[in-house]
Design a protein around this motif. Sequence first.
Motif, PDB file in Angstrom:
ATOM      1  N   LEU A 176      43.553  54.711  41.139  1.00  0.00           N
ATOM      2  CA  LEU A 176      43.010  54.163  42.304  1.00  0.00           C
ATOM      3  C   LEU A 176      43.835  54.148  43.321  1.00  0.00           C
ATOM      4  O   LEU A 176      43.286  54.430  44.512  1.00  0.00           O
ATOM      5  N   GLN A 177      45.154  53.893  43.215  1.00  0.00           N
ATOM      6  CA  GLN A 177      46.032  53.989  44.284  1.00  0.00           C
ATOM      7  C   GLN A 177      45.889  55.594  45.020  1.00  0.00           C
ATOM      8  O   GLN A 177      45.838  55.578  46.551  1.00  0.00           O
ATOM      9  N   ALA A 215      35.409  46.257  46.400  1.00  0.00           N
ATOM     10  CA  ALA A 215      36.195  45.257  45.504  1.00  0.00           C
ATOM     11  C   ALA A 215      35.292  45.285  44.074  1.00  0.00           C
ATOM     12  O   ALA A 215      34.302  45.691  44.105  1.00  0.00           O
ATOM     13  N   ALA A 216      36.128  44.927  43.265  1.00  0.00           N
ATOM     14  CA  ALA A 216      35.968  44.838  41.741  1.00  0.00           C
ATOM     15  C   ALA A 216      36.487  43.498  41.069  1.00  0.00           C
ATOM     16  O   ALA A 216      37.508  43.385  41.335  1.00  0.00           O
ATOM     17  N   GLU A 217      35.931  43.092  40.086  1.00  0.00           N
ATOM     18  CA  GLU A 217      36.669  42.086  39.312  1.00  0.00           C
ATOM     19  C   GLU A 217      36.508  42.390  37.946  1.00  0.00           C
ATOM     20  O   GLU A 217      35.656  43.109  37.275  1.00  0.00           O
ATOM     21  N   ALA A 218      37.335  41.759  37.047  1.00  0.00           N
ATOM     22  CA  ALA A 218      37.557  42.063  35.536  1.00  0.00           C
ATOM     23  C   ALA A 218      38.502  41.107  34.860  1.00  0.00           C
ATOM     24  O   ALA A 218      39.387  40.360  35.553  1.00  0.00           O
ATOM     25  N   GLU A 227      44.049  43.508  35.717  1.00  0.00           N
ATOM     26  CA  GLU A 227      44.143  44.685  36.582  1.00  0.00           C
ATOM     27  C   GLU A 227      43.772  46.127  36.446  1.00  0.00           C
ATOM     28  O   GLU A 227      43.167  46.499  37.093  1.00  0.00           O
ATOM     29  N   THR A 228      44.007  46.486  35.185  1.00  0.00           N
ATOM     30  CA  THR A 228      43.669  47.919  34.763  1.00  0.00           C
ATOM     31  C   THR A 228      42.020  47.808  34.658  1.00  0.00           C
ATOM     32  O   THR A 228      41.499  48.774  35.140  1.00  0.00           O
ATOM     33  N   HIS A 229      41.516  46.777  34.064  1.00  0.00           N
ATOM     34  CA  HIS A 229      39.899  46.918  33.778  1.00  0.00           C
ATOM     35  C   HIS A 229      39.284  46.760  35.287  1.00  0.00           C
ATOM     36  O   HIS A 229      38.388  47.398  35.743  1.00  0.00           O
ATOM     37  N   ALA A 230      40.147  46.043  36.197  1.00  0.00           N
ATOM     38  CA  ALA A 230      39.510  45.796  37.326  1.00  0.00           C
ATOM     39  C   ALA A 230      39.708  47.290  38.302  1.00  0.00           C
ATOM     40  O   ALA A 230      38.624  47.707  38.826  1.00  0.00           O
ATOM     41  N   ALA A 231      40.595  47.960  38.150  1.00  0.00           N
ATOM     42  CA  ALA A 231      40.775  49.170  38.651  1.00  0.00           C
ATOM     43  C   ALA A 231      39.784  50.328  38.027  1.00  0.00           C
ATOM     44  O   ALA A 231      39.137  51.079  38.966  1.00  0.00           O
ATOM     45  N   ARG A 232      39.427  50.394  36.695  1.00  0.00           N
ATOM     46  CA  ARG A 232      38.570  51.119  36.241  1.00  0.00           C
ATOM     47  C   ARG A 232      37.322  50.771  36.748  1.00  0.00           C
ATOM     48  O   ARG A 232      36.509  51.919  36.697  1.00  0.00           O
ATOM     49  N   GLN A 233      36.863  49.469  36.893  1.00  0.00           N
ATOM     50  CA  GLN A 233      35.724  48.984  37.113  1.00  0.00           C
ATOM     51  C   GLN A 233      35.412  49.629  38.729  1.00  0.00           C
ATOM     52  O   GLN A 233      34.231  49.869  39.228  1.00  0.00           O
ATOM     53  N   LEU A 235      36.519  52.088  40.154  1.00  0.00           N
ATOM     54  CA  LEU A 235      36.490  53.487  40.165  1.00  0.00           C
ATOM     55  C   LEU A 235      35.055  53.832  39.667  1.00  0.00           C
ATOM     56  O   LEU A 235      34.410  54.927  40.261  1.00  0.00           O
ATOM     57  N   ALA A 236      34.635  53.027  38.678  1.00  0.00           N
ATOM     58  CA  ALA A 236      33.318  53.359  38.005  1.00  0.00           C
ATOM     59  C   ALA A 236      32.136  53.197  39.116  1.00  0.00           C
ATOM     60  O   ALA A 236      31.046  53.661  39.221  1.00  0.00           O
ATOM     61  N   GLU A 237      32.393  51.971  39.918  1.00  0.00           N
ATOM     62  CA  GLU A 237      31.469  51.627  40.952  1.00  0.00           C
ATOM     63  C   GLU A 237      31.466  52.520  42.313  1.00  0.00           C
ATOM     64  O   GLU A 237      30.385  52.692  43.030  1.00  0.00           O
ATOM     65  N   HIS A 238      32.603  53.220  42.620  1.00  0.00           N
ATOM     66  CA  HIS A 238      32.746  53.535  43.823  1.00  0.00           C
ATOM     67  C   HIS A 238      33.012  55.075  43.802  1.00  0.00           C
ATOM     68  O   HIS A 238      32.861  55.752  44.867  1.00  0.00           O
ATOM     69  N   ASN A 239      33.281  55.820  42.809  1.00  0.00           N
ATOM     70  CA  ASN A 239      33.721  57.016  42.455  1.00  0.00           C
ATOM     71  C   ASN A 239      32.600  57.915  41.901  1.00  0.00           C
ATOM     72  O   ASN A 239      32.874  58.557  41.081  1.00  0.00           O
ATOM     73  N   THR A 240      31.507  57.724  42.429  1.00  0.00           N
ATOM     74  CA  THR A 240      30.336  58.486  42.013  1.00  0.00           C
ATOM     75  C   THR A 240      29.613  59.501  42.951  1.00  0.00           C
ATOM     76  O   THR A 240      30.108  59.546  43.916  1.00  0.00           O
TER      77      THR A 240
END
Length: 240
Positions: A176-177, A215-218, A227-233, A235-240
């Motif tokens: 994500l960074q 933004a995303a929450e997890a 934090e890891t789950h939020a970053a993954r979430q 990316l899933a929502e915005h990296n399509t």
Amino acid sequence: MDLVHCRALGPYRGRLLSNPVDLSALAPIIDHAPSNPALFVQALTHGSTGQTPDYQRLEFLGDRVLGMVMADLLYARFPKAAEGQMSAFLNRLVSRESCADIARACNLGALIRLGKQARDDGGAGSTNILGDVVEALIGALYLDGGLASARSFIERHWAERISDIAEAPRHPKSELQEWAAARNRKTPTYTMLGKSGPDHDLRFTVRVEIKGLGAAEATGTSKQEAETHAARQFLAEHNT
């Protein structure tokens, strides 16, 4: 537990007879014959039992031993890796989640001494408790058998993980960074929104935000996992 173990435990004998620990079942996990069995009983004793000492001090020690041994193993295994890459590998390998996975692979949860409420609440399967107990066992091995015994345990149980680490996908927070930097944005910010649940099985909720992009929450069993789950979430929502 046999009579020899009960005698060796000295002041712990009465407690163990009422709430025994099967050290014979622990033997194949640690591959070590304890000279001081009380250390290993302590490593398996959660604070919810109300019995002292519990595993906290050993967990503190084992955490440091694990980090030092793992750093040495990575330094030798990846001679061309940069410091940043080795740090990323280290953080993944010594995380509470990684330690808990080791515990699950060994069926260690069945050996942990828990108070009734903690056990009823699923403490034997808690990532926090399982991870802590693995570190406590490393601390006990270090005190009972020296660094060689602790290192042997770590090398045996982490061998496959170390072999696979270089081929493993990038950590979601690192990915994500890099994603943000590629879009000329500042480093993602992580905000703790709250925590819930009993002390032995806390749940942390985290929000990650990249200003202007979303933004995303997890939720996770630790701040790091959340934090890891939020970053993954994200990316899933915005990296399509």
